[in-house]
Design a protein around this motif. Structure first.
Motif, PDB file in Angstrom:
ATOM      1  N   LEU A  72       0.843  -1.200   0.000  1.00 40.63           N
ATOM      2  CA  LEU A  72       0.000   0.000   0.000  1.00 40.63           C
ATOM      3  C   LEU A  72       0.875   1.245   0.000  1.00 40.63           C
ATOM      4  O   LEU A  72       1.786   1.352   0.839  1.00 40.63           O
ATOM      5  CB  LEU A  72      -0.886   0.030   1.247  1.00 40.63           C
ATOM      6  CG  LEU A  72      -2.122  -0.869   1.243  1.00 40.63           C
ATOM      7  CD1 LEU A  72      -2.756  -0.898   2.631  1.00 40.63           C
ATOM      8  CD2 LEU A  72      -3.139  -0.409   0.204  1.00 40.63           C
ATOM      9  N   THR A  73       0.604   2.166  -0.913  1.00 41.92           N
ATOM     10  CA  THR A  73       1.315   3.447  -0.863  1.00 41.92           C
ATOM     11  C   THR A  73       0.592   4.355   0.129  1.00 41.92           C
ATOM     12  O   THR A  73      -0.604   4.188   0.395  1.00 41.92           O
ATOM     13  CB  THR A  73       1.374   4.116  -2.244  1.00 41.92           C
ATOM     14  OG1 THR A  73       0.057   4.119  -2.804  1.00 41.92           O
ATOM     15  CG2 THR A  73       2.315   3.376  -3.162  1.00 41.92           C
ATOM     16  N   ILE A  74       1.330   5.339   0.625  1.00 43.17           N
ATOM     17  CA  ILE A  74       0.801   6.224   1.658  1.00 43.17           C
ATOM     18  C   ILE A  74       1.537   7.559   1.550  1.00 43.17           C
ATOM     19  O   ILE A  74       2.497   7.655   0.784  1.00 43.17           O
ATOM     20  CB  ILE A  74       0.949   5.519   3.035  1.00 43.17           C
ATOM     21  CG1 ILE A  74       0.195   6.263   4.122  1.00 43.17           C
ATOM     22  CG2 ILE A  74       2.426   5.306   3.411  1.00 43.17           C
ATOM     23  CD1 ILE A  74      -0.172   5.406   5.323  1.00 43.17           C
ATOM     24  N   ASP A  75       1.077   8.582   2.297  1.00 40.19           N
ATOM     25  CA  ASP A  75       1.637   9.929   2.053  1.00 40.19           C
ATOM     26  C   ASP A  75       3.039  10.164   2.620  1.00 40.19           C
ATOM     27  O   ASP A  75       3.724  11.091   2.185  1.00 40.19           O
ATOM     28  CB  ASP A  75       0.658  11.026   2.504  1.00 40.19           C
ATOM     29  CG  ASP A  75       0.213  10.875   3.955  1.00 40.19           C
ATOM     30  OD1 ASP A  75       0.683   9.942   4.633  1.00 40.19           O
ATOM     31  OD2 ASP A  75      -0.618  11.690   4.407  1.00 40.19           O
ATOM     32  N   SER A  83       0.446   3.475  10.353  1.00 38.57           N
ATOM     33  CA  SER A  83      -0.596   2.537   9.904  1.00 38.57           C
ATOM     34  C   SER A  83      -0.183   1.094  10.215  1.00 38.57           C
ATOM     35  O   SER A  83      -1.027   0.241  10.501  1.00 38.57           O
ATOM     36  CB  SER A  83      -0.911   2.723   8.417  1.00 38.57           C
ATOM     37  OG  SER A  83       0.135   2.228   7.610  1.00 38.57           O
ATOM     38  N   ALA A  84       1.129   0.839  10.201  1.00 36.55           N
ATOM     39  CA  ALA A  84       1.612  -0.503  10.561  1.00 36.55           C
ATOM     40  C   ALA A  84       1.395  -0.744  12.057  1.00 36.55           C
ATOM     41  O   ALA A  84       1.072  -1.864  12.468  1.00 36.55           O
ATOM     42  CB  ALA A  84       3.088  -0.637  10.198  1.00 36.55           C
ATOM     43  N   GLY A 192       9.088 -10.612   6.417  1.00 35.39           N
ATOM     44  CA  GLY A 192       8.845 -10.309   7.836  1.00 35.39           C
ATOM     45  C   GLY A 192       7.362 -10.103   8.095  1.00 35.39           C
ATOM     46  O   GLY A 192       6.514 -10.518   7.298  1.00 35.39           O
ATOM     47  N   ASP A 193       7.054  -9.457   9.231  1.00 36.09           N
ATOM     48  CA  ASP A 193       5.642  -9.195   9.544  1.00 36.09           C
ATOM     49  C   ASP A 193       5.109  -8.035   8.704  1.00 36.09           C
ATOM     50  O   ASP A 193       4.107  -8.160   8.020  1.00 36.09           O
ATOM     51  CB  ASP A 193       5.498  -8.856  11.041  1.00 36.09           C
ATOM     52  CG  ASP A 193       5.848 -10.051  11.919  1.00 36.09           C
ATOM     53  OD1 ASP A 193       5.636 -11.196  11.455  1.00 36.09           O
ATOM     54  OD2 ASP A 193       6.346  -9.850  13.038  1.00 36.09           O
ATOM     55  N   ILE A 194       5.813  -6.903   8.802  1.00 35.92           N
ATOM     56  CA  ILE A 194       5.355  -5.714   8.066  1.00 35.92           C
ATOM     57  C   ILE A 194       6.542  -4.746   7.954  1.00 35.92           C
ATOM     58  O   ILE A 194       7.315  -4.603   8.908  1.00 35.92           O
ATOM     59  CB  ILE A 194       4.118  -5.093   8.781  1.00 35.92           C
ATOM     60  CG1 ILE A 194       3.450  -4.012   7.954  1.00 35.92           C
ATOM     61  CG2 ILE A 194       4.434  -4.594  10.188  1.00 35.92           C
ATOM     62  CD1 ILE A 194       2.001  -3.718   8.373  1.00 35.92           C
ATOM     63  N   ARG A 222      -2.678 -10.854   5.660  1.00 32.60           N
ATOM     64  CA  ARG A 222      -3.950 -10.283   5.201  1.00 32.60           C
ATOM     65  C   ARG A 222      -4.612  -9.415   6.296  1.00 32.60           C
ATOM     66  O   ARG A 222      -5.156  -8.355   6.019  1.00 32.60           O
ATOM     67  CB  ARG A 222      -4.877 -11.436   4.794  1.00 32.60           C
ATOM     68  CG  ARG A 222      -6.266 -11.045   4.429  1.00 32.60           C
ATOM     69  CD  ARG A 222      -6.607 -11.245   2.964  1.00 32.60           C
ATOM     70  NE  ARG A 222      -7.384 -10.115   2.514  1.00 32.60           N
ATOM     71  CZ  ARG A 222      -7.429  -9.674   1.281  1.00 32.60           C
ATOM     72  NH1 ARG A 222      -6.741 -10.259   0.341  1.00 32.60           N
ATOM     73  NH2 ARG A 222      -8.149  -8.626   0.964  1.00 32.60           N
ATOM     74  N   GLU A 223      -4.522  -9.896   7.532  1.00 30.04           N
ATOM     75  CA  GLU A 223      -5.119  -9.131   8.639  1.00 30.04           C
ATOM     76  C   GLU A 223      -4.439  -7.761   8.770  1.00 30.04           C
ATOM     77  O   GLU A 223      -5.116  -6.738   8.908  1.00 30.04           O
ATOM     78  CB  GLU A 223      -4.987  -9.939   9.943  1.00 30.04           C
ATOM     79  CG  GLU A 223      -5.302  -9.184  11.227  1.00 30.04           C
ATOM     80  CD  GLU A 223      -6.786  -8.882  11.444  1.00 30.04           C
ATOM     81  OE1 GLU A 223      -7.608  -9.302  10.606  1.00 30.04           O
ATOM     82  OE2 GLU A 223      -7.102  -8.198  12.444  1.00 30.04           O
ATOM     83  N   PHE A 224      -3.098  -7.733   8.693  1.00 29.84           N
ATOM     84  CA  PHE A 224      -2.381  -6.453   8.793  1.00 29.84           C
ATOM     85  C   PHE A 224      -2.769  -5.538   7.618  1.00 29.84           C
ATOM     86  O   PHE A 224      -2.927  -4.331   7.784  1.00 29.84           O
ATOM     87  CB  PHE A 224      -0.859  -6.673   8.803  1.00 29.84           C
ATOM     88  CG  PHE A 224      -0.331  -7.356  10.038  1.00 29.84           C
ATOM     89  CD1 PHE A 224      -1.134  -7.527  11.170  1.00 29.84           C
ATOM     90  CD2 PHE A 224       0.980  -7.813  10.084  1.00 29.84           C
ATOM     91  CE1 PHE A 224      -0.637  -8.156  12.318  1.00 29.84           C
ATOM     92  CE2 PHE A 224       1.483  -8.436  11.225  1.00 29.84           C
ATOM     93  CZ  PHE A 224       0.674  -8.617  12.337  1.00 29.84           C
ATOM     94  N   TYR A 225      -2.899  -6.129   6.444  1.00 31.37           N
ATOM     95  CA  TYR A 225      -3.270  -5.362   5.248  1.00 31.37           C
ATOM     96  C   TYR A 225      -4.654  -4.735   5.419  1.00 31.37           C
ATOM     97  O   TYR A 225      -4.852  -3.533   5.211  1.00 31.37           O
ATOM     98  CB  TYR A 225      -3.235  -6.305   4.046  1.00 31.37           C
ATOM     99  CG  TYR A 225      -3.800  -5.756   2.751  1.00 31.37           C
ATOM    100  CD1 TYR A 225      -3.244  -4.647   2.137  1.00 31.37           C
ATOM    101  CD2 TYR A 225      -4.887  -6.392   2.127  1.00 31.37           C
ATOM    102  CE1 TYR A 225      -3.756  -4.165   0.933  1.00 31.37           C
ATOM    103  CE2 TYR A 225      -5.393  -5.921   0.925  1.00 31.37           C
ATOM    104  CZ  TYR A 225      -4.829  -4.808   0.332  1.00 31.37           C
ATOM    105  OH  TYR A 225      -5.324  -4.330  -0.854  1.00 31.37           O
ATOM    106  N   GLU A 226      -5.592  -5.533   5.860  1.00 30.75           N
ATOM    107  CA  GLU A 226      -6.963  -5.008   5.998  1.00 30.75           C
ATOM    108  C   GLU A 226      -7.031  -3.950   7.102  1.00 30.75           C
ATOM    109  O   GLU A 226      -7.767  -2.974   6.989  1.00 30.75           O
ATOM    110  CB  GLU A 226      -7.951  -6.158   6.253  1.00 30.75           C
ATOM    111  CG  GLU A 226      -8.082  -7.050   5.028  1.00 30.75           C
ATOM    112  CD  GLU A 226      -9.304  -7.977   5.058  1.00 30.75           C
ATOM    113  OE1 GLU A 226     -10.294  -7.658   5.744  1.00 30.75           O
ATOM    114  OE2 GLU A 226      -9.244  -9.030   4.383  1.00 30.75           O
TER     115      GLU A 226
END
Ligand code: PLP
Length: 430
Positions: A72-75, A83-84, A192-194, A222-226
């Motif tokens: 995901l891109t972010i500012d 967000s992580a 890794g995790d994130i 997937r949970e971290f992504y959502e």
């Protein structure tokens, strides 16, 4: 290359300079390609939005490059980290562990969520988080460890992921400086995790992939992504199709209201930057190896160590060298730096970076939310000088050399000659 002889007069004392060749980076970013992509976006009018068009294309390219499931891109890089932290469930009363030779922007997202920083030492050879020291500081409140792949050097990912697994805590990687770096043949951000990357600045001096401002978060979870999606990706195209957990899917496309998406123009620049990353990383690594090989023969200077399983990248912030004054008659690092600069060679320091535990907010506490509430309020035990003897002991011992993609022919030899000349004539400075 002519070896400098002891007795040659240092430039600082009126002798000839060791460096005569232009020391500036010769590589130029492909600005015409940047203009073309920016122009296309301007003409199309697609200057807002995420999850479609160029922003989506860039995310797919980056995910392909890294080899991760979700991207995901972010500012900004720092909002990506925030967000992580939300993704891994950070909240009030939690603690997180991060090196004191670090960066406020790395962990401020967690701090503002009400979590308390627990600082740890760095390893004096790698200048990266010391996994053993981090492990000692784990408590039942620890939610995450936040290693920083500082200047593109890769932390000990085997040790960190193992600690995370054994203690049931997340490893949130600050990958702001290390796009394309690897551990055991796998790209950082792919296993890794994130992991959170920054896109701040512009090449060659900015983050390895850069677009002015921006960030990227990668994960296979997937949970971290959502959770990132619901936290700060309001109105992202396709968001409702992405949310599979009943709790999240019950929201509408405004999710939890924050909109931290990246500007498409920044991503256009980042897309061009990504296309030259492999070339820049290769060249910088080659030049680093030349520099570090030359340093083996210069007393008083030891290149920072890389873990054998790691392949560093980017070198944002330069190449770190540990200074050993005891090999140079006790010559202070500041004097050494002054003399090398006088030879016409780029060097800076000494500095191990900011010592986070000595920020006023941590030595005095800070009433973050008013009325003594918040993670640094009434029951916060302040930090003080001396709490991190290993890291604090490195304060006057870390020098920075410049990393190069395309130095001018012959420059690196002169660069090393400047260091050798000062090191072999240190007595002139005592
Ligand atoms: C180590 C580190 N982490 C995180 C960040 C945050 O990135 P950004 O500036 O994109 O918010 C930076 C930026 O310089 C950084 O150096």
């Amino acid at each position: 290359m002519a070896r400098s002889k002891s007795g040659e007069k240092l430039a600082l004392l009126g002798g000839p300079q060791a460096v005569s060749i232009d020391s500036s980076e010769q590589w130029k970013r492909p600005i015409e390609e940047e203009k073309r992509l920016v122009w296309e976006l301007l003409e199309s009018g697609k200057l807002s939005g995420s999850g479609a068009g160029l922003p989506k294309e860039f995310e797919e390219e980056f995910a392909d490059f890294i080899g991760c499931k979700f991207c995901l891109t972010i500012d900004h890089g720092s909002t990506g980290l925030a967000s992580a932290f939300y993704a891994v469930g950070m909240g009030p009363g939690d603690e997180f562990i991060t090196p004191t030779a670090g960066y406020l922007g790395t962990y401020c997202g967690a701090l503002h969520m009400g979590a308390r920083p627990v600082f740890c030492e760095i390893d004096p050879k790698t200048l990266l988080i010391d996994p053993e020291d981090a492990q000692k500081r784990i408590t039942p409140r620890t939610r995450a460890i936040i290693p920083i792949h500082m200047n593109g050097r890769v932390c000990d990912m085997d040790a960190l992921l193992d600690i995370g697994k054994r203690h049931g805590i997340a490893i949130v990687e600050d990958a702001a400086h290390c796009h394309g770096a690897q551990w055991n043949g796998k790209k950082i951000g792919s296993f890794g995790d994130i992991a959170c990357f920054s896109l701040q600045g512009i090449n060659p001096g900015g983050k390895p992939v850069s677009g002015g401002e921006g960030g990227i978060v990668t994960t296979n979870n997937r949970e971290f992504y959502e959770r990132q999606l619901i936290y700060c990706h309001l109105h992202r195209t396709g968001i409702m199709e992405e949310l599979t957990k009943p709790l999240y899917a019950a929201l509408d496309s405004e999710v939890l209201g924050l909109k931290w998406r990246a500007h498409p123009l920044a991503l256009a620049l980042a897309k061009v930057s990504l296309s030259t990353l492999d070339y820049r990383n290769e060249r910088m690594l080659e030049n680093m190896e030349k520099i570090f090989a030359a340093l083996q023969e210069i007393p008083g200077l030891k290149p920072v160590q890389h873990y054998p399983k790691s392949r560093p990248a980017g070198f944002y912030g330069g190449l770190k060298v540990i200074y050993h004054p005891e090999e140079l008659g006790g010559l202070p690092a500041t004097k050494f730096v002054e003399a090398v600069e006088a030879e016409g060679a780029p060097v800076s320091g000494p500095s191990v970076g900011h010592l986070e535990h000595l920020r006023t907010i941590f030595t005095q506490g800070f009433d973050l939310w008013g009325e003594g509430r918040g993670p640094l309020g009434k029951d916060f035990k302040p930090y003080k000088k001396g709490d991190f003897p290993v890291t604090e002991g490195l304060k006057d011992r870390v020098l920075t050399l410049r990393a190069y993609i395309e130095p001018k022919e012959g420059f690196l030899e002169e660069y090393m000659e400047a260091l050798r000349k000062v090191a072999s004539n240190y007595e002139q400075l005592l």
